[in-house]
Design a protein around this motif. Structure first.
Motif, PDB file in Angstrom:
ATOM      1  N   GLY A  18       0.600   7.649 -20.464  1.00 38.91           N
ATOM      2  CA  GLY A  18       1.117   7.209 -19.184  1.00 38.91           C
ATOM      3  C   GLY A  18       2.577   6.821 -19.305  1.00 38.91           C
ATOM      4  O   GLY A  18       3.265   7.175 -20.267  1.00 38.91           O
ATOM      5  N   ILE A  43       2.693   9.132 -10.568  1.00 40.43           N
ATOM      6  CA  ILE A  43       2.077   8.977 -11.894  1.00 40.43           C
ATOM      7  C   ILE A  43       1.068  10.094 -12.140  1.00 40.43           C
ATOM      8  O   ILE A  43       1.043  10.695 -13.220  1.00 40.43           O
ATOM      9  CB  ILE A  43       1.437   7.583 -12.048  1.00 40.43           C
ATOM     10  CG1 ILE A  43       2.535   6.523 -12.131  1.00 40.43           C
ATOM     11  CG2 ILE A  43       0.530   7.522 -13.274  1.00 40.43           C
ATOM     12  CD1 ILE A  43       2.041   5.101 -11.995  1.00 40.43           C
ATOM     13  N   VAL A  44       0.246  10.397 -11.145  1.00 43.91           N
ATOM     14  CA  VAL A  44      -0.729  11.487 -11.279  1.00 43.91           C
ATOM     15  C   VAL A  44      -0.005  12.803 -11.524  1.00 43.91           C
ATOM     16  O   VAL A  44      -0.376  13.586 -12.405  1.00 43.91           O
ATOM     17  CB  VAL A  44      -1.639  11.569 -10.031  1.00 43.91           C
ATOM     18  CG1 VAL A  44      -2.429  12.868 -10.003  1.00 43.91           C
ATOM     19  CG2 VAL A  44      -2.575  10.368  -9.989  1.00 43.91           C
ATOM     20  N   ASN A  79       3.861   5.525  -5.765  1.00 48.99           N
ATOM     21  CA  ASN A  79       3.882   5.393  -7.221  1.00 48.99           C
ATOM     22  C   ASN A  79       2.684   6.079  -7.871  1.00 48.99           C
ATOM     23  O   ASN A  79       2.838   6.805  -8.858  1.00 48.99           O
ATOM     24  CB  ASN A  79       3.929   3.925  -7.639  1.00 48.99           C
ATOM     25  CG  ASN A  79       5.278   3.304  -7.403  1.00 48.99           C
ATOM     26  OD1 ASN A  79       6.280   3.993  -7.280  1.00 48.99           O
ATOM     27  ND2 ASN A  79       5.311   2.004  -7.311  1.00 48.99           N
ATOM     28  N   ASN A  80       1.495   5.846  -7.333  1.00 46.78           N
ATOM     29  CA  ASN A  80       0.296   6.467  -7.907  1.00 46.78           C
ATOM     30  C   ASN A  80       0.361   7.986  -7.841  1.00 46.78           C
ATOM     31  O   ASN A  80      -0.020   8.673  -8.790  1.00 46.78           O
ATOM     32  CB  ASN A  80      -0.964   5.948  -7.219  1.00 46.78           C
ATOM     33  CG  ASN A  80      -1.245   4.499  -7.539  1.00 46.78           C
ATOM     34  OD1 ASN A  80      -0.724   3.938  -8.498  1.00 46.78           O
ATOM     35  ND2 ASN A  80      -2.065   3.872  -6.723  1.00 46.78           N
ATOM     36  N   ASN A  82       0.823  -1.202   0.000  1.00 48.55           N
ATOM     37  CA  ASN A  82       0.000   0.000   0.000  1.00 48.55           C
ATOM     38  C   ASN A  82       0.864   1.262   0.000  1.00 48.55           C
ATOM     39  O   ASN A  82       0.590   2.216  -0.739  1.00 48.55           O
ATOM     40  CB  ASN A  82      -0.951   0.001   1.198  1.00 48.55           C
ATOM     41  CG  ASN A  82      -1.889   1.175   1.189  1.00 48.55           C
ATOM     42  OD1 ASN A  82      -2.508   1.484   0.179  1.00 48.55           O
ATOM     43  ND2 ASN A  82      -1.999   1.847   2.318  1.00 48.55           N
ATOM     44  N   GLU A  97       2.391   1.629  -3.448  1.00 46.48           N
ATOM     45  CA  GLU A  97       1.360   2.034  -4.419  1.00 46.48           C
ATOM     46  C   GLU A  97       0.992   3.504  -4.265  1.00 46.48           C
ATOM     47  O   GLU A  97       0.826   4.210  -5.254  1.00 46.48           O
ATOM     48  CB  GLU A  97       0.106   1.174  -4.270  1.00 46.48           C
ATOM     49  CG  GLU A  97       0.240  -0.195  -4.881  1.00 46.48           C
ATOM     50  CD  GLU A  97      -1.034  -1.023  -4.756  1.00 46.48           C
ATOM     51  OE1 GLU A  97      -1.893  -0.697  -3.910  1.00 46.48           O
ATOM     52  OE2 GLU A  97      -1.150  -1.996  -5.513  1.00 46.48           O
ATOM     53  N   GLN A  98       0.853   3.972  -3.020  1.00 45.96           N
ATOM     54  CA  GLN A  98       0.519   5.378  -2.800  1.00 45.96           C
ATOM     55  C   GLN A  98       1.593   6.286  -3.382  1.00 45.96           C
ATOM     56  O   GLN A  98       1.283   7.274  -4.054  1.00 45.96           O
ATOM     57  CB  GLN A  98       0.331   5.665  -1.314  1.00 45.96           C
ATOM     58  CG  GLN A  98      -0.966   5.147  -0.763  1.00 45.96           C
ATOM     59  CD  GLN A  98      -1.142   5.509   0.705  1.00 45.96           C
ATOM     60  OE1 GLN A  98      -0.557   6.454   1.200  1.00 45.96           O
ATOM     61  NE2 GLN A  98      -1.966   4.747   1.402  1.00 45.96           N
TER      62      GLN A  98
END
Length: 144
Positions: free
Chosen positions: A33, A21-22, A17-18, A11, A14-15
């Motif tokens: 992307g 990416i945003v 990385n996300n 988690n 992912e937080q």
């Protein structure tokens, strides 16, 4: 101290990385992307390639690469080259516009990297990278 479990670690990764990416997609002037950027980089570094070769190089399925290549062609970032002796053989080649897009992506990536890791001292950054590489090396055999 409470033991961290694998789901908390995943988690957290992912937080991070996300969020990156945003941030990247907000700053980048093309509706792309990360995977299409990797494809552009491979084409720049290795020259024209068949889609199946690109899929293997970047670690994508053939279907995913078909969608990405269509988008890149539609944006004029790559072009399709047809071989004269066999028109079924198609290679993708990065265009000048694609090289410019890749340059922009790399500049944004460097900016995000600098912002992200400014929280670390030089010593902490080296330790972080050492630990990441250690994890990757230990998992490579399991991912294959």
């Amino acid at each position: 101290m409470e033991k961290t479990n694998i789901f908390q670690l995943i988690n957290a990764i992912e937080q991070l990385n996300n969020g990156n990416i945003v941030l990247f997609t907000r700053k980048f002037s093309y509706p792309l992307g990360i995977s299409p950027i990797l494809v552009l980089a491979e084409l720049k570094n290795k020259g024209p390639r068949k889609q199946i070769e690109l899929a293997e190089l970047v670690g994508l399925t053939k279907g995913a690469l078909t969608n990405i290549s269509t988008k890149l062609v539609d944006l004029s970032l790559v072009e399709r080259l047809y071989e004269e002796e066999d028109r079924r053989t198609i290679r993708l080649k990065v265009t000048e516009k694609g090289l410019a897009a890749l340059e922009e992506a790399q500049a944004i990536g460097n900016e995000i990297y600098t912002e992200l890791f400014e929280a670390f001292s030089e010593e902490e950054l080296n330790e972080y990278l050492r630990l990441q590489n250690k994890l990757i090396r230990s998992r490579l055999t399991n991912w294959a």
